[in-house]
Motif scaffolding. Structure first.
Motif, PDB file in Angstrom:
ATOM      1  N   LEU A  90       0.775  -1.205  -0.177  1.00 53.13           N
ATOM      2  CA  LEU A  90      -0.067  -0.127  -0.048  1.00 53.13           C
ATOM      3  C   LEU A  90       0.731   1.281  -0.058  1.00 53.13           C
ATOM      4  O   LEU A  90       0.609   2.179  -0.863  1.00 53.13           O
ATOM      5  CB  LEU A  90      -1.013  -0.023   1.264  1.00 53.13           C
ATOM      6  CG  LEU A  90      -1.728   1.269   1.494  1.00 53.13           C
ATOM      7  CD1 LEU A  90      -2.766   1.544   0.291  1.00 53.13           C
ATOM      8  CD2 LEU A  90      -2.581   1.296   2.939  1.00 53.13           C
ATOM      9  N   SER A 289     -11.037   0.721   8.961  1.00 55.89           N
ATOM     10  CA  SER A 289     -11.062   1.960   8.282  1.00 55.89           C
ATOM     11  C   SER A 289      -9.809   1.786   7.600  1.00 55.89           C
ATOM     12  O   SER A 289      -8.688   1.863   8.430  1.00 55.89           O
ATOM     13  CB  SER A 289     -11.335   2.869   9.237  1.00 55.89           C
ATOM     14  OG  SER A 289     -11.177   4.282   8.945  1.00 55.89           O
ATOM     15  N   ASP A 290      -9.689   2.651   6.563  1.00 59.51           N
ATOM     16  CA  ASP A 290      -8.381   2.925   5.985  1.00 59.51           C
ATOM     17  C   ASP A 290      -7.996   4.128   6.288  1.00 59.51           C
ATOM     18  O   ASP A 290      -6.768   4.641   5.766  1.00 59.51           O
ATOM     19  CB  ASP A 290      -8.724   3.016   4.421  1.00 59.51           C
ATOM     20  CG  ASP A 290      -9.124   1.504   3.697  1.00 59.51           C
ATOM     21  OD1 ASP A 290      -8.913   0.753   4.320  1.00 59.51           O
ATOM     22  OD2 ASP A 290      -9.975   1.677   2.809  1.00 59.51           O
ATOM     23  N   ASN A 294      -4.068   6.305   5.732  1.00 59.30           N
ATOM     24  CA  ASN A 294      -4.305   7.400   4.689  1.00 59.30           C
ATOM     25  C   ASN A 294      -3.929   8.620   5.353  1.00 59.30           C
ATOM     26  O   ASN A 294      -2.982   9.495   4.724  1.00 59.30           O
ATOM     27  CB  ASN A 294      -5.494   7.308   3.985  1.00 59.30           C
ATOM     28  CG  ASN A 294      -6.118   6.249   3.175  1.00 59.30           C
ATOM     29  OD1 ASN A 294      -5.203   5.838   2.448  1.00 59.30           O
ATOM     30  ND2 ASN A 294      -7.228   5.874   3.066  1.00 59.30           N
TER      31      ASN A 294
END
Length: 307
Positions: A90, A289-290, A294
């Protein structure tokens, strides 16, 4: 009769070939599905690397995008953790170079793993310092492969990494920032007092107050005796930026107390920040949750642009 035997042999050979073909197909499919190199876009180079730390050979994987905005070494939490491929992937897709390695004594890394699963203490001062030396050595590996001293290198990790990262940053001047998920700013022994008190109860905060937790942390007798580690001692000596990401429902780290100590360090002109997600628990980086990861990526990019 002879014809029947030949037909039977032919059927057997066809079935055997089909099974062999199926096995080969499954192996090939497994490789294509799980190989991190093949999961990467074409602008990211993936390389397996071995390096030495404190006399032991450790193994990891380097992720190097073509256009690098920053770089991080991923730091393990507690437990027998291998390299963190999913998180590294990621980050690499977001332009951040990554070096992630198997913890010592785990996976392809040599040395001896210390942890509760094998009846040893993995949070005493000696082991935390050893693990921080491994992280420092990994930073040197990443720095070597970047071939660009303008790229900022930092550390990213969670939980137990909250004690390891400040120790490593004090050992290696190449470390320019820290990103810590759910890391305690209290001593190891006090954190253990809190963890024993919550006892894995996800509903702990429904029946206990902040006052209850603090009273227990400050007064409960220790269950284990070892040389303690206070992260504030290392953090008070550092001059690099740091970000802590907390979950308000954490039952392993006393978040409010940690934030209070962090604010005390900030009042002494330390460039430390935090982000609180009230509804999340301890595993903020790997929650549903991303947003926490992020947010960390955006913060790292801002660190890059401000230097």
């Amino acid at each position: 009769m002879k014809l029947n035997i030949l037909n039977a042999l032919s059927i057997f050979k066809n079935r055997l070939f089909s099974r062999q073909f199926l096995m080969i197909t499954l192996v090939i499919s497994f490789f294509f599905i799980y190989s991190p190199a093949l999961a990467m876009p074409s602008n990211v180079t993936v390389k397996n690397v071995k390096f030495f730390s404190e006399g032991d050979s450790l193994a990891g994987t380097l992720f190097k995008p073509d256009n690098i905005s920053a770089a991080v070494v991923l730091v393990h939490g507690s437990g027998q953790e291998k390299r963190m491929i999913e998180l590294a992937t990621l980050l690499a897709k977001n332009g951040i170079a990554v070096f992630t390695f198997d913890k010592r004594g785990v996976g392809e890394s040599g040395g001896t793993y210390a942890g509760p699963e094998v009846g040893t203490n993995n949070v005493d001062s000696q082991n935390l310092n050893l693990l921080s030396s491994d992280v420092s050595a990994a930073v040197n590996v990443l720095s070597k492969y970047l071939l660009n001293d303008k790229i900022l290198i930092g550390l990213m990790g969670g939980s137990q990494a909250g004690w390891i990262i400040p120790l490593a940053a004090g050992k290696n001047k190449n470390i320019k920032f820290m990103t810590i998920f759910s890391g305690a700013l209290i001593t190891v022994k006090k954190q253990l007092r809190f963890q024993f008190y919550t006892n894995g109860n996800s509903k702990f905060w429904d029946t206990h107050s902040e006052e209850d937790a603090r009273k227990h942390i400050m007064n409960d007798p220790d269950k284990y005796e070892f040389i303690d580690t206070d992260p504030r001692e290392s953090l008070s000596k550092l001059s690099i930026p740091g970000l802590w990401i907390f979950g308000g429902k954490d039952i392993q780290v006393p978040v409010n107390l940690s934030i209070e100590y962090l604010n005390s360090l900030k009042s002494r002109n330390k460039n430390y920040e935090y982000k609180l997600y009230p509804e999340l628990g301890h595993n903020t980086a790997f929650s549903g949750s991303d947003e926490p990861v992020n947010y960390a990526i955006k913060w790292i990019r801002n660190i890059k642009s401000s230097n």
